[in-house]
Design a protein around this motif. Structure first.
Motif, PDB file in Angstrom:
ATOM      1  N   HIS A  51       0.816  -1.223   0.000  1.00  0.00           N
ATOM      2  CA  HIS A  51       0.000   0.000   0.000  1.00  0.00           C
ATOM      3  C   HIS A  51       0.846   1.269   0.000  1.00  0.00           C
ATOM      4  CE1 HIS A  51       0.862   0.410   4.312  1.00  0.00           C
ATOM      5  NE2 HIS A  51       0.447   1.649   4.158  1.00  0.00           N
ATOM      6  N   ALA A  52       2.024   1.234   0.662  1.00  0.00           N
ATOM      7  CA  ALA A  52       2.881   2.426   0.713  1.00  0.00           C
ATOM      8  C   ALA A  52       3.333   2.826  -0.686  1.00  0.00           C
ATOM      9  CB  ALA A  52       4.085   2.166   1.608  1.00  0.00           C
ATOM     10  N   ALA A  53       3.635   1.826  -1.538  1.00  0.00           N
ATOM     11  CA  ALA A  53       4.050   2.111  -2.906  1.00  0.00           C
ATOM     12  C   ALA A  53       2.886   2.673  -3.712  1.00  0.00           C
ATOM     13  CB  ALA A  53       4.584   0.840  -3.566  1.00  0.00           C
ATOM     14  N   VAL A  54       1.688   2.113  -3.501  1.00  0.00           N
ATOM     15  CA  VAL A  54       0.508   2.613  -4.205  1.00  0.00           C
ATOM     16  C   VAL A  54       0.222   4.045  -3.780  1.00  0.00           C
ATOM     17  CG1 VAL A  54      -1.978   2.304  -4.561  1.00  0.00           C
ATOM     18  CG2 VAL A  54      -0.479   0.299  -4.453  1.00  0.00           C
ATOM     19  N   LEU A  55       0.293   4.306  -2.485  1.00  0.00           N
ATOM     20  CA  LEU A  55       0.010   5.639  -1.971  1.00  0.00           C
ATOM     21  C   LEU A  55       1.015   6.662  -2.514  1.00  0.00           C
ATOM     22  CD1 LEU A  55      -1.799   7.298  -0.127  1.00  0.00           C
ATOM     23  CD2 LEU A  55      -0.315   6.695   1.792  1.00  0.00           C
ATOM     24  N   ALA A  56       2.287   6.290  -2.518  1.00  0.00           N
ATOM     25  CA  ALA A  56       3.319   7.190  -3.044  1.00  0.00           C
ATOM     26  C   ALA A  56       3.092   7.487  -4.526  1.00  0.00           C
ATOM     27  CB  ALA A  56       4.698   6.577  -2.831  1.00  0.00           C
ATOM     28  N   ALA A  57       2.687   6.456  -5.279  1.00  0.00           N
ATOM     29  CA  ALA A  57       2.424   6.641  -6.703  1.00  0.00           C
ATOM     30  C   ALA A  57       1.217   7.545  -6.928  1.00  0.00           C
ATOM     31  CB  ALA A  57       2.212   5.296  -7.380  1.00  0.00           C
ATOM     32  N   VAL A  58       0.179   7.373  -6.122  1.00  0.00           N
ATOM     33  CA  VAL A  58      -1.003   8.235  -6.235  1.00  0.00           C
ATOM     34  C   VAL A  58      -0.627   9.681  -5.927  1.00  0.00           C
ATOM     35  CG1 VAL A  58      -3.259   8.788  -5.232  1.00  0.00           C
ATOM     36  CG2 VAL A  58      -2.674   6.410  -5.766  1.00  0.00           C
ATOM     37  N   HIS A  59       0.170   9.881  -4.863  1.00  0.00           N
ATOM     38  CA  HIS A  59       0.613  11.231  -4.517  1.00  0.00           C
ATOM     39  C   HIS A  59       1.389  11.868  -5.666  1.00  0.00           C
ATOM     40  CE1 HIS A  59       0.457  10.424   0.121  1.00  0.00           C
ATOM     41  NE2 HIS A  59      -0.718  10.704  -0.395  1.00  0.00           N
ATOM     42  N   ALA A  60       2.218  11.069  -6.332  1.00  0.00           N
ATOM     43  CA  ALA A  60       3.040  11.590  -7.427  1.00  0.00           C
ATOM     44  C   ALA A  60       2.215  11.836  -8.689  1.00  0.00           C
ATOM     45  CB  ALA A  60       4.181  10.620  -7.731  1.00  0.00           C
TER      46      ALA A  60
END
Length: 208
Positions: A51-60
């Motif tokens: 989820h941390a990778a998904v969240l970071a990608a969404v933020h970017a």
């Protein structure tokens, strides 16, 4: 898609939210890239990338999209570290759907009126125009007098507001120190006793 997620989807739609459901983290990213949503609800246990990778990608990819993360209590600290304080939020599992719905509405309102009607002091969130208050995402019902007192305390962040100032701003006429103390007590019960600090002989300070 689990029966639980489908049930949550139905409940959100019944509450007037045009929600859609995707099956894994990759689908989340594909969906956000294709058509950024007004808000994303992200479960930490969604299949696919962590989820941390998904969240970071969404933020970017879509920095304007607010995110509400669903997380078990034991993962709360790590989730909070990944959130943007001005835009994201979290809900602990298990949760009631009405709690999630309330968090979503508050987050959408905050983002839509950023710097306009919303005031945040820690976990205390106040809509000064609509007269709505929440603590840690949970709506709090205040009487008109309690809300007027909270607004008076909010007006000068970190400053001590005297009994006389509160009486003038809340009642527009002389009021006893005892009456002010009574309403401070009511307000503390609803927003948390530790949020209003007494400065002996001087007045009160709203913490946060």
């Amino acid at each position: 898609m689990t029966a639980a997620s489908t049930s949550v989807l139905r409940s959100l739609r019944a509450d007037g939210m045009p929600a859609d459901l995707v099956s894994d983290g990759i689908a989340v990213l594909d969906s956000v890239r294709a058509s950024p949503p007004a808000l994303l609800v992200l479960d930490v246990d969604l299949p696919g990338p962590e989820h941390a990778a998904v969240l970071a990608a969404v933020h970017a990819e879509s920095p304007s999209v607010p995110v509400v993360v669903l997380t078990p209590r034991e993962r709360r600290s790590s989730v909070i570290a990944q959130l943007r304080s001005d835009r994201d939020d979290y809900v602990l599992r298990p949760f009631a759907v009405d709690e999630l719905s309330a968090r979503i509405r508050l987050r959408l309102r905050l983002v839509g009126n950023l710097g306009h009607t919303m005031i945040r002091r820690g976990e205390l969130l106040v809509d000064t125009e609509l007269g709505e208050v929440s603590v840690d995402g949970t709506p709090v019902s205040l009487s008109p007098t309690e809300f007027a007192m909270l607004n008076a305390l909010l007006a000068e962040p970190g400053a001590t507001v005297s009994h006389d100032e509160l009486a003038t701003q809340v009642w527009s006429e002389p009021a006893s120190a005892n009456l002010v103390q009574v309403y401070i007590s009511y307000l503390r019960r609803k927003i948390g006793a530790d949020r209003i600090r007494t400065v002996r002989g001087a007045g009160y300070v709203l913490e946060g």
